[in-house]
Design a protein around this motif. Structure first.
Motif, PDB file in Angstrom:
ATOM      1  N   LYS A   2       0.886  -1.187  -0.080  1.00 56.67           N
ATOM      2  CA  LYS A   2       0.106  -0.030  -0.012  1.00 56.67           C
ATOM      3  C   LYS A   2       1.071   1.211   0.025  1.00 56.67           C
ATOM      4  CE  LYS A   2      -3.683   2.139   2.758  1.00 56.67           C
ATOM      5  NZ  LYS A   2      -4.513   1.948   4.096  1.00 56.67           N
ATOM      6  N   GLY A   3       0.718   2.346  -0.589  1.00 58.64           N
ATOM      7  CA  GLY A   3       1.241   3.320  -0.839  1.00 58.64           C
ATOM      8  C   GLY A   3       2.527   3.640  -1.960  1.00 58.64           C
ATOM      9  N   THR A   6       6.739   5.540   0.249  1.00 59.61           N
ATOM     10  CA  THR A   6       6.822   5.578   1.819  1.00 59.61           C
ATOM     11  C   THR A   6       6.815   4.300   2.335  1.00 59.61           C
ATOM     12  OG1 THR A   6       4.512   6.257   1.796  1.00 59.61           O
ATOM     13  CG2 THR A   6       6.160   7.958   1.751  1.00 59.61           C
ATOM     14  N   ARG A   8       5.074   1.784   4.361  1.00 60.95           N
ATOM     15  CA  ARG A   8       3.959   1.751   4.956  1.00 60.95           C
ATOM     16  C   ARG A   8       3.529   0.313   5.818  1.00 60.95           C
ATOM     17  NH1 ARG A   8      -0.767   5.582   1.874  1.00 60.95           N
ATOM     18  NH2 ARG A   8       0.506   7.375   1.768  1.00 60.95           N
ATOM     19  N   ASN A   9       2.991  -0.529   4.845  1.00 60.82           N
ATOM     20  CA  ASN A   9       2.868  -1.815   5.370  1.00 60.82           C
ATOM     21  C   ASN A   9       2.443  -2.936   4.543  1.00 60.82           C
ATOM     22  OD1 ASN A   9      -0.004  -1.882   4.186  1.00 60.82           O
ATOM     23  ND2 ASN A   9      -0.388  -0.311   6.335  1.00 60.82           N
ATOM     24  N   TYR A  40       8.267  -4.087   6.845  1.00 59.47           N
ATOM     25  CA  TYR A  40       7.298  -2.969   7.226  1.00 59.47           C
ATOM     26  C   TYR A  40       7.097  -3.182   9.106  1.00 59.47           C
ATOM     27  CZ  TYR A  40       6.893  -2.211   2.248  1.00 59.47           C
ATOM     28  OH  TYR A  40       7.452  -2.064   1.054  1.00 59.47           O
ATOM     29  N   ASP A 184      -5.433   3.627   7.411  1.00 59.37           N
ATOM     30  CA  ASP A 184      -4.312   4.663   6.914  1.00 59.37           C
ATOM     31  C   ASP A 184      -3.103   5.074   7.893  1.00 59.37           C
ATOM     32  OD1 ASP A 184      -6.097   4.749   4.470  1.00 59.37           O
ATOM     33  OD2 ASP A 184      -7.088   6.296   5.453  1.00 59.37           O
ATOM     34  N   THR A 185      -2.566   4.108   8.325  1.00 60.89           N
ATOM     35  CA  THR A 185      -1.184   4.206   8.989  1.00 60.89           C
ATOM     36  C   THR A 185       0.034   4.012   8.323  1.00 60.89           C
ATOM     37  OG1 THR A 185      -1.076   1.962  10.197  1.00 60.89           O
ATOM     38  CG2 THR A 185      -2.538   3.742  11.168  1.00 60.89           C
ATOM     39  N   GLU A 186       0.898   4.257   8.744  1.00 59.14           N
ATOM     40  CA  GLU A 186       2.480   4.257   8.150  1.00 59.14           C
ATOM     41  C   GLU A 186       3.276   3.520   9.219  1.00 59.14           C
ATOM     42  OE1 GLU A 186       4.006   6.552   5.429  1.00 59.14           O
ATOM     43  OE2 GLU A 186       1.976   7.428   4.894  1.00 59.14           O
ATOM     44  N   SER A 187       4.218   2.465   8.624  1.00 62.00           N
ATOM     45  CA  SER A 187       5.200   1.753   9.591  1.00 62.00           C
ATOM     46  C   SER A 187       6.198   2.808  10.034  1.00 62.00           C
ATOM     47  CB  SER A 187       5.686   0.544   8.931  1.00 62.00           C
ATOM     48  OG  SER A 187       6.266   1.037   7.571  1.00 62.00           O
ATOM     49  N   TRP A 189       5.787   6.118  11.095  1.00 65.35           N
ATOM     50  CA  TRP A 189       5.397   6.883  12.083  1.00 65.35           C
ATOM     51  C   TRP A 189       6.162   6.577  13.431  1.00 65.35           C
ATOM     52  CZ3 TRP A 189      -0.511   7.233  11.505  1.00 65.35           C
ATOM     53  CH2 TRP A 189      -0.838   7.707  10.329  1.00 65.35           C
TER      54      TRP A 189
END
Length: 201
Positions: A2-3, A6, A8-9, A40, A184-187, A189
């Motif tokens: 996903k994404g 960047t 993400r996951n 991730y 909608d989170t990112e690893s 963060w």
């Protein structure tokens, strides 16, 4: 994945959250679901100490293992963690899981190549030895014998995997806060990004 551009996951599909939850201490739960073979998830795991430092007073933050189908060594890693935890306790299991992330390159698809099952098992035995979680109660031989045992390893690991699915966790890392899957989170963060996200929930 996903994404774009960047970290993400590792993602298979999306899902919905469940009812609100609180820990035994009365704080809302924050469950972080990770796959031990997922790069991730490793990135997110490395951010957890600073996240706990910022939010431990507000949330009960815990990690939970699951495994994704396209990470074929992940379920063996999960079973290994269950074996260590079942014999040596939760602290030893946490040490082993941290060591798996540290040594992740040794059991990625590229890392194992066309290795035999017994050779992959030996990789996890080496990780367990290096983490200092083997000993009189759980020798290397015991670890290898229990690693694919249905009752000792496979069944409980699958039960943990089903818990993740129950929350709609089909990728990693995923965060389930107060019983709800956070979208909608990112690893990558850290605490600041999570502060912003939490304020939006």
């Amino acid at each position: 994945l996903k994404g774009a551009g960047t970290v993400r996951n590792c993602q298979m599909a999306s899902g919905a959250g469940q009812k609100a939850e609180q820990s035994d201490g009365g704080k809302p739960s924050w469950k972080v679901f990770v796959d031990l073979q997922c790069p991730y998830a490793k990135a997110a795991f490395e951010k957890l100490p600073s996240i706990r430092e910022r939010f431990a007073g507000q949330f009960d933050i815990t990690t939970h293992i699951t495994s994704l189908a396209f990470h074929p060594q992940a379920f063996t890693a999960h079973c290994a963690a269950v074996v260590v935890g079942g014999v040596q306790g939760a602290e030893a299991r946490s040490k082993f899981e941290a060591a798996c992330f540290e040594k992740q390159a040794s059991f990625t698809n590229a890392g194992v190549g066309d290795a035999r099952k017994s050779e992959i098992d030996a990789v996890f035995a080496d990780i367990a030895e290096g983490a200092g979680v083997l000993g009189a109660a759980l020798s290397r031989e015991d670890f290898l014998e229990k690693l694919h045992d249905w009752e000792v390893a496979v069944k409980p690991a699958y039960a943990e995997h089903k818990e993740a699915l129950g929350y709609g966790v089909f990728g990693t890392p995923k965060h389930v806060i107060n019983g709800h899957l956070v979208a909608d989170t990112e690893s990558a963060w850290g605490p600041d990004e999570w502060q912003t996200k939490l304020e939006s929930l």
